[in-house]
Write an enzyme that holds these catalytic residues in place. Structure first.
Site, mmCIF file in Angstrom:
data_model
loop_
_atom_site.group_PDB
_atom_site.id
_atom_site.type_symbol
_atom_site.label_atom_id
_atom_site.label_comp_id
_atom_site.label_asym_id
_atom_site.label_seq_id
_atom_site.Cartn_x
_atom_site.Cartn_y
_atom_site.Cartn_z
ATOM 1 N N GLN A 193 25.310 -42.793 -1.283
ATOM 2 C CA GLN A 193 26.756 -42.937 -1.009
ATOM 3 C C GLN A 193 27.537 -43.175 -2.304
ATOM 4 O O GLN A 193 28.730 -43.021 -2.339
ATOM 5 C CB GLN A 193 26.900 -44.057 0.042
ATOM 6 C CG GLN A 193 28.082 -44.976 -0.016
ATOM 7 C CD GLN A 193 27.801 -46.246 -0.803
ATOM 8 O OE1 GLN A 193 26.907 -46.294 -1.649
ATOM 9 N NE2 GLN A 193 28.580 -47.291 -0.548
ATOM 10 N N ARG A 194 26.818 -43.532 -3.402
ATOM 11 C CA ARG A 194 27.527 -43.785 -4.660
ATOM 12 C C ARG A 194 26.757 -43.349 -5.903
ATOM 13 O O ARG A 194 27.372 -43.143 -6.944
ATOM 14 C CB ARG A 194 27.851 -45.277 -4.792
ATOM 15 C CG ARG A 194 26.629 -46.167 -4.926
ATOM 16 C CD ARG A 194 27.002 -47.625 -4.829
ATOM 17 N NE ARG A 194 25.886 -48.507 -5.116
ATOM 18 C CZ ARG A 194 24.854 -48.730 -4.300
ATOM 19 N NH1 ARG A 194 24.771 -48.096 -3.144
ATOM 20 N NH2 ARG A 194 23.894 -49.569 -4.645
ATOM 21 N N CYS A 254 13.310 -61.612 0.458
ATOM 22 C CA CYS A 254 14.444 -60.744 0.815
ATOM 23 C C CYS A 254 14.192 -59.428 0.084
ATOM 24 O O CYS A 254 13.047 -59.008 -0.038
ATOM 25 C CB CYS A 254 15.780 -61.396 0.436
ATOM 26 S SG CYS A 254 15.985 -61.665 -1.325
ATOM 27 N N ASN A 280 21.278 -45.279 -1.410
ATOM 28 C CA ASN A 280 21.873 -45.154 -2.748
ATOM 29 C C ASN A 280 22.852 -43.978 -2.820
ATOM 30 O O ASN A 280 23.735 -43.930 -3.679
ATOM 31 C CB ASN A 280 20.798 -44.885 -3.823
ATOM 32 C CG ASN A 280 19.815 -46.021 -4.019
ATOM 33 O OD1 ASN A 280 18.702 -45.790 -4.479
ATOM 34 N ND2 ASN A 280 20.190 -47.241 -3.689
ATOM 35 N N CYS A 331 24.721 -55.205 -4.312
ATOM 36 C CA CYS A 331 25.389 -54.224 -3.437
ATOM 37 C C CYS A 331 24.727 -54.218 -2.069
ATOM 38 O O CYS A 331 25.394 -54.059 -1.041
ATOM 39 C CB CYS A 331 25.302 -52.825 -4.028
ATOM 40 S SG CYS A 331 26.272 -52.623 -5.510
ATOM 41 N N ASN A 386 22.622 -57.096 -12.437
ATOM 42 C CA ASN A 386 22.134 -58.491 -12.387
ATOM 43 C C ASN A 386 22.403 -59.198 -13.711
ATOM 44 O O ASN A 386 22.480 -58.584 -14.768
ATOM 45 C CB ASN A 386 20.639 -58.519 -12.028
ATOM 46 C CG ASN A 386 19.814 -57.734 -13.017
ATOM 47 O OD1 ASN A 386 19.462 -58.241 -14.080
ATOM 48 N ND2 ASN A 386 19.517 -56.472 -12.708
ATOM 49 N N ASP A 442 15.301 -47.140 -16.359
ATOM 50 C CA ASP A 442 15.344 -47.587 -14.958
ATOM 51 C C ASP A 442 13.923 -47.393 -14.407
ATOM 52 O O ASP A 442 13.212 -46.492 -14.838
ATOM 53 C CB ASP A 442 16.338 -46.735 -14.135
ATOM 54 C CG ASP A 442 16.878 -47.463 -12.900
ATOM 55 O OD1 ASP A 442 16.092 -48.204 -12.273
ATOM 56 O OD2 ASP A 442 18.055 -47.282 -12.556
#
Ligand SMILES: Nc1ncnc2c1ncn2[C@@H]1O[C@H](COP(=O)(O)OP(=O)(O)OP(=O)(O)O)[C@@H](O)[C@H]1O
Length: 375
Positions: free
Chosen positions: A74-75, A338, A72, A191, A133, A64
């Site tokens: 929250q999960r 974005c 991030n 997400c 993705n 990664d």
């Protein structure tokens, strides 16, 4: 690390495994000698890595290149408050060492790309894809297919999750049998765009860890040719059959992708929609520095824009764009960004259809911009 025996400390730690028929000392030693590559240490990778570490899988490879953001937490339970702003692999390694100091954690701080996929997959017994993705999923599928390594697949969307194991060498289909053509960027919202209930990746990522352990121990039945679909709102699990596609470009006898070196095989994760004009963040930087006037549109949500923005960017969230096209000049270049390039690709597509010929997508979005400037 001696992988022929268990130390007293390990015996104590794994006592509840040692008493299960099908695991026992032999199974525990098998786990100790095993290795798993986890692509992504986000929502799915976090619970998967935590449980594999706790279970005593001897070597965990993490790949990664992202940094921990507050949204991030929250999960992505590998990371905590002290990790915000730091590389995910740093906080992941700390947390995994705390969970189990007897295992080896190898950090590959980069993207999983066509350049490193073959080498990374070769170094591990199986792969868990915890990415978000399509290009990475095609890439992990292809790399695992050629290496004859099982791929434990998981995906989530809002309240629904899916899980399966792709391992054509053990029977069953590959990911390309389920999805023959890669959807264009932006076809599936991330997400960040769609939102996700934090517990959901916890459930799917934990199932991924379970299937990985079954494969390593060679116990039970892994879901080859079965797609498990979890609907959190209905509290239901359904299993759909997945059959090998006789026309699959990768794994059928008619396959045209015969080599891992085929440029179509290892699809470039940074690919952008072919008919959408795009520029890189380096090119965007050169435009800004040139001093010439430029039009830059940010199609994210206001709270994302408030957190980080590119100088001179005007905010028009994607959902407001159809009603605000009049605000965009019809001549000259209109650069659109974005978070990662998905929503902006859709915005550019809409602008081109609406008579704004100079619309150009900024590939990689603000994520790539921040990465480039080391933020
Ligand atoms: N090709 C890749 N190589 C390595 N890591 C990847 C790759 N593609 C995706 N990832 C990682 O997979 C993880 C996916 O996590 P998750 O889906 O929870 O979303 P996120 O990108 O961290 O968060 P958000 O979408 O909210 O910004 C991320 O840490 C991302 O960096």
């Amino acid at each position: 690390m001696d992988d022929l025996t268990l130390s007293d400390a390990e015996r104590l730690r794994y006592a509840r495994h040692l008493s299960i028929p099908g695991v026992g000392e032999e199974g525990q030693l098998r786990l100790k000698r095993s290795s798993v590559l986890l692509i992504g240490t986000g929502g799915l990778g976090s619970p998967a890595a935590l449980y594999l570490a706790a279970a005593g899988v001897g070597k965990l490879g993490l790949v990664d290149d992202d940094k921990v953001e507050r949204s991030n937490l929250q999960r992505q339970i590998l990371h905590g408050e002290s990790g915000v702003g730091r590389p995910k692999l740093e906080s992941a390694k700390e947390r995994l060492r705390e969970i189990n100091p007897h295992i080896e954690v190898v950090c590959h701080e980069s993207r999983f790309t066509p350049d490193n996929a073959e080498k990374l997959v070769a170094a591990y017994d199986l792969v868990i894809d915890g990415s978000d993705n399509f290009p990475t999923r095609f890439l992990s599928n292809d790399a695992c297919y050629f290496a004859r390594k099982p791929l434990v697949y998981g995906s989530i969307f809002r309240f629904e999750g899916q899980l399966t194991v792709f391992a054509p060498h053990l029977g069953g289909p590959c990911y390309r049998c389920m999805l023959p053509t890669m959807p264009p960027p932006g076809a599936a919202p991330s997400c960040a765009e769609a939102g996700v209930l934090g517990v959901l990746p916890g459930i799917i990522g934990t199932l991924q860890a379970m299937e990985a352990i079954k494969l390593l121990l060679d116990v039970g039945e892994v879901p080859l040719g079965k797609l498990l679909c979890y609907d959190a709102l209905r509290t239901s699990f359904r299993t759909l059959r997945l059959s090998p596609d006789p026309a699959c470009k990768l794994c059928s006898s008619e396959a045209s992708l015969r080599s891992i070196r085929n440029p179509e095989t290892l699809t470039d994760p940074s690919c952008t929609m072919p008919d959408i004009p795009s520029i890189s963040v380096d090119e965007l930087d050169a435009r800004i520095r040139s001093g010439k006037p430029y039009v830059l549109i940010d199609v994210r949500q206001p709270e994302e824009h408030a957190e980080h923005s590119i100088p001179g960017g005007k905010l028009i969230p994607l959902d407001e764009l159809p009603g605000r096209l009049e605000e965009i000049p019809r001549d000259g270049e209109v650069l659109v960004h974005c978070k990662a390039g998905g929503r902006s690709a859709r915005a550019v597509s809409l602008m081109l259809e609406s008579g704004i010929p100079g619309a150009i997508n900024v590939a990689g979005g603000i994520d790539a911009w921040l990465k480039r400037s080391g933020t």
